[in-house]
Design an enzyme around this catalytic site. Structure first.
Site, PDB file in Angstrom:
ATOM      1  N   CYS A  79      21.591  30.968  -9.300  1.00 61.24           N
ATOM      2  CA  CYS A  79      22.073  32.349  -9.453  1.00 61.24           C
ATOM      3  C   CYS A  79      22.803  32.636 -10.771  1.00 61.24           C
ATOM      4  CB  CYS A  79      22.881  32.832  -8.255  1.00 61.24           C
ATOM      5  SG  CYS A  79      24.370  31.896  -7.891  1.00 61.24           S
TER       6      CYS A  79
ATOM      7  N   ARG B 114      15.863  14.223  -1.380  1.00 66.72           N
ATOM      8  CA  ARG B 114      16.685  14.409  -2.581  1.00 66.72           C
ATOM      9  C   ARG B 114      15.769  14.292  -3.785  1.00 66.72           C
ATOM     10  NH1 ARG B 114      21.618  10.559  -3.717  1.00 66.72           N
ATOM     11  NH2 ARG B 114      22.273  11.302  -1.672  1.00 66.72           N
TER      12      ARG B 114
ATOM     13  N   GLU C 109      16.889  31.811  -3.653  1.00 62.42           N
ATOM     14  CA  GLU C 109      18.318  32.066  -3.868  1.00 62.42           C
ATOM     15  C   GLU C 109      18.602  33.535  -3.624  1.00 62.42           C
ATOM     16  OE1 GLU C 109      20.575  29.783  -4.624  1.00 62.42           O
ATOM     17  OE2 GLU C 109      22.225  30.755  -5.707  1.00 62.42           O
TER      18      GLU C 109
ATOM     19  N   ASP D 284      27.919  24.633   4.926  1.00 67.34           N
ATOM     20  CA  ASP D 284      26.743  23.774   4.805  1.00 67.34           C
ATOM     21  C   ASP D 284      25.967  23.811   6.111  1.00 67.34           C
ATOM     22  OD1 ASP D 284      27.069  22.919   2.236  1.00 67.34           O
ATOM     23  OD2 ASP D 284      27.721  20.891   2.729  1.00 67.34           O
TER      24      ASP D 284
ATOM     25  N   GLU E 231      22.053  17.909   4.709  1.00 71.41           N
ATOM     26  CA  GLU E 231      22.384  19.280   4.324  1.00 71.41           C
ATOM     27  C   GLU E 231      21.103  19.908   3.797  1.00 71.41           C
ATOM     28  OE1 GLU E 231      24.855  19.883   0.838  1.00 71.41           O
ATOM     29  OE2 GLU E 231      24.051  21.932   0.883  1.00 71.41           O
TER      30      GLU E 231
ATOM     31  N   ASN F 110      22.884  26.019   2.135  1.00 75.82           N
ATOM     32  CA  ASN F 110      24.273  26.448   2.297  1.00 75.82           C
ATOM     33  C   ASN F 110      24.393  27.949   2.068  1.00 75.82           C
ATOM     34  OD1 ASN F 110      24.381  26.853  -0.513  1.00 75.82           O
ATOM     35  ND2 ASN F 110      24.882  24.709  -0.820  1.00 75.82           N
TER      36      ASN F 110
ATOM     37  N   CYS G  43      26.493  33.666  -2.314  1.00 77.47           N
ATOM     38  CA  CYS G  43      25.108  33.254  -2.531  1.00 77.47           C
ATOM     39  C   CYS G  43      24.701  32.248  -1.477  1.00 77.47           C
ATOM     40  CB  CYS G  43      24.922  32.667  -3.928  1.00 77.47           C
ATOM     41  SG  CYS G  43      25.860  31.171  -4.237  1.00 77.47           S
TER      42      CYS G  43
END
Lengths: 501, 501
Positions: A302, A343, A351, A413, A431, A434, A460
């Site tokens: 963002c 990951r 977003e 989260d 996670e 979020n 956000c």
């Protein structure tokens, strides 16, 4: 606080026949300006040597000696110019001794750039700087060094402390169809293919799942909340990261972008020839031919939107402003090792950013969570939970008041259980996205205003599609038969795998 | 062709009491192997000095002296090891003199890396290399230098020649609603906002137009042709560009990606401190702390898909393989100046790639053009044309036979008239996308095979969304009332502009 500056003003020629004392007659008033009576800066020593005026200036809390120096410079410059046609060429500081008090005693010694010496006596800090140029003095770097020393000592007290984490909601425990590692299974089947560090190609089936998830986000979150799509750049330049606060850290996780010094093929002929002759790309030589990094690839997604509203005043009708972006990849230089698609260094995220008055932002944050609950419970049927956590930037900048009972500013989260990892210990949850209420951080950083002097907040939420895929396959398996009905209806017919012999 | 190599074999210790002549007894057979009788390499001089055997080896067209050297090394190594327990530590070449014939006389002198001297006499080239190491000799860099010299001289003949361009179809001339510059108007209205070099933020209205165009491509081209969506990485590593041929040029147009040398915050503390003290990001210091570039941001979009199929054999059912990607941005370091959204450094493209037997690829190419015609004529109602052009890589690599009447391998550029630029001169048309039949280039480069030894071709078409937007607004204006009915129906209600005070 005590400051002692040994410095010089350097003139365009030697000051012969100049009555320096009379020129400096008004100086004590000048050095006192803005300070409580008798607490301004003072000239302790003054000596004229050819083309240099050497000064020792001291002060306490008010009127820093370096500010005093520039006040003296201005005072002298006009007189010298008018009467003697002499200019002031430069200012220099041989040494700057600074004593100040800390809030807490340092736990261990500290090094800091630009410091010749730094000593602590209890809560007292003595800092010595040497050979400073005009720019350093003028930009008030000295005060920022003091703040930085204080910050570093505070950090010593937090070192090794975990991120703040508090469970706020959890779904029921669910029965899962298997306990296999989704990356391994999808890789075996050719749904995904590992490429460079933390980078994957997603084949037709994996892509269809991801795109179906994207459509669910559009239909069940973004459309109901009337969020407009925008296209945010993915190359992020330093100006953005300065204002977003990222320039204060994160250097170890950025993929840096460097343009070529020249577009001219002639300038690249040696690189081309070496490659054509040896078959190897001469990356060391290329590094010499590229510019310093202009920034890096999108990290938080963002921040590069904010220039669109920076310096502007939002009308009430425009608020809360709600926009989303899904126009490209973000990159992070993640820690090595095997994490599969859980990951990754290159990833895809939707977003969603909102800006409004504090109550609008809080209200929207709650609505967003309601929509997510519907998606994860009714459509994806996940075992998941929410936790209130301290986001990195607030932790690092001391912006978050953890004593705030309402936890209105901060991050939630969303975590999902990965059956293949074991038996629901904390490390076995991932996670996968979020949602944050970032308070006034971004509107302040980018100077976005509302009518009057009303405060603005922003929030956000980043939907990590690779992680949604991991979580879904980890709990639901790869056989569409076992997928929740609501999801199956949305995905329709799954495409064929690409067949190899 | 004539080669003369002065070189040495270096042993692990001096060769005392070794009968070198008897060890080299079989050498003339070895140096003859594979060549027509009497045309192999020859040892012209041979001298043993302590731990070195100095050799002068010559040859003509067959058995290069550097190959001969390694044959001799192998011959000696086993004998010396067995009988004397002596190894061969290294090989070196003091000088390498190469004479060869060119296809055409050079128009001007030439410099080339690694050459000590290069001389031309008519069509004859005399090349002298000095002080070469084993790697250089072993990797056959010498032959690649010869090819490169030939290539460079051929290029002298093409220098300054324009890209090959031939009009193959044109729509009728149309009446346009205005002749304004779309970038300027959209910028004034806040639909788009200029950021860094050739980089823009697209606000809600511009994004809605772009996303509508994307949906048209999906509905009218990709779905009818059963093209599966995939997600192709946007960070492209050298291995990909080596195989796709891009490593042979394009260095001046790449945005390079450099990861940090370390993720450890300790290693970045000085950068952080400098920023916090001075307010400036120390980009020079950062450049020292990042690795050599691992590659760069997506340039041509399809090359990083190819590892997914590289080294594999496609089944007949899988062909023609048809995939598309719209997962992120590509970047090009474009020439400076003001080009608005018509020439941008960061852009969004839908890339469609197909692989199949030559006739499948040709057939698909034609079908794709049919679908495009429908989109541009019936839906967007554009004034546009198609031209057959020589793509950069074919031009540069001499792969395209322009004498081929059928023009089956090559690129079709799609160009649209920009009314604001003037009166339909060639420079007033914008290439807004292309479609290529790339022949066997990619299947060969990435070693993709079909059943038996059947040849594979591939093609690709890149739909540049920023350019579609430019062309559309340039011809149709910004008032939806004036947009073609088919497009208006698809876009629905245009979102509101963001209101600022």
């Amino acid at each position: 606080m005590k400051f002692t500056l040994e410095c010089s003003l350097i003139f365009s020629k030697p000051l012969k026949d100049v009555d320096i004392d009379s020129l400096l007659q008004g100086s004590s008033d000048v050095l006192q300006r803005g300070a409580p009576k008798g607490q301004g800066a003072r000239i302790q020593k003054l000596q004229l040597k050819d083309d240099r005026l050497e000064l020792t200036i001291t002060s306490g809390r008010y009127v820093r000696p370096h500010d005093a120096l520039f006040r003296l410079k201005n005072l002298l410059a006009s007189e010298l110019g008018k009467k003697y046609h002499i200019g002031i060429r430069d200012t220099e500081a041989k040494s700057y001794l600074i004593e100040f008090e800390l809030e807490c005693e340092p736990k261990k010694d500290l090094e800091i750039i630009y410091a010749k010496k730094i000593d602590f006596k209890g809560k007292n800090c003595i800092l010595l700087l040497e050979d400073l140029d005009e720019g350093f003095l003028k930009k008030n770097c000295v005060d920022r060094m003091i703040s930085l020393i204080k910050e570093k000592i505070q950090k010593q007290y937090y070192e090794g402390k975990e991120e703040y984490w508090e469970l706020i909601w959890s779904s029921i425990e669910k029965k899962h169809v298997w306990s296999k590692n989704p990356t391994e299974v999808m890789e075996e089947r050719g749904w995904i293919m590992h490429r460079g560090r933390g980078q994957w190609i997603f084949g037709p089936i994996a892509t269809r799942i991801i795109k179906t998830m994207e459509q669910i986000v559009v239909d069940e979150l973004l459309k109901p909340l009337s969020v407009d799509e925008v296209i945010i750049p993915k190359a992020v330049t330093w100006d953005v990261w300065k204002k977003s606060g990222h320039a204060k850290n994160l250097y170890g996780e950025i993929y840096y972008l460097c343009p070529p010094k020249s577009r001219d093929p002639k300038q690249w002929e040696d690189v081309v020839d070496i490659y054509k002759i040896t078959g190897e790309v001469p990356t060391k030589l290329i590094k010499e031919k590229i510019k310093d990094p202009i920034g890096g690839m999108s990290y938080a997604q963002c921040p590069p939107f904010w220039p669109y509203v920076a310096g502007k005043t939002l009308s009430d009708e425009a608020m809360p402003l709600k926009v989303f972006d899904r126009s490209g990849t973000s990159m992070r230089y993640e820690s090595g090792g095997i994490h599969g698609i859980e990951r990754v260094d290159e990833f895809h995220r939707i977003e969603f950013v909102w800006i409004g008055y504090p109550d609008q932002v809080k209200k929207l944050h709650k609505e967003i969570i309601k929509h997510y609950k519907h998606i994860f419970n009714e459509i994806l049927d996940l075992e998941w939970r929410m936790a209130f956590v301290t986001p990195w930037f607030m932790a690092q900048e001391g912006l978050l008041d953890l004593a705030d009972e309402k936890k209105e500013i901060g991050t939630i989260d969303f975590e999902a259980y990965l059956p293949y990892r074991g038996t629901r210990k904390d490390s076995e949850w991932l996670e996968f996205q979020n949602a944050s209420n970032n308070g006034d951080k971004y509107p302040k950083g980018f100077n976005v205003k509302a009518k009057g002097s009303n405060e603005l907040y922003s929030g956000c939420t980043g939907i990590g599609l690779e992680r949604w895929l991991s979580v879904f396959i980890a709990q639901k398996g790869i056989d569409p038969e076992n997928w929740p009905k609501e999801f199956r209806e949305r995905i329709g017919t799954v495409p064929n795998e690409i067949r190899f012999l």
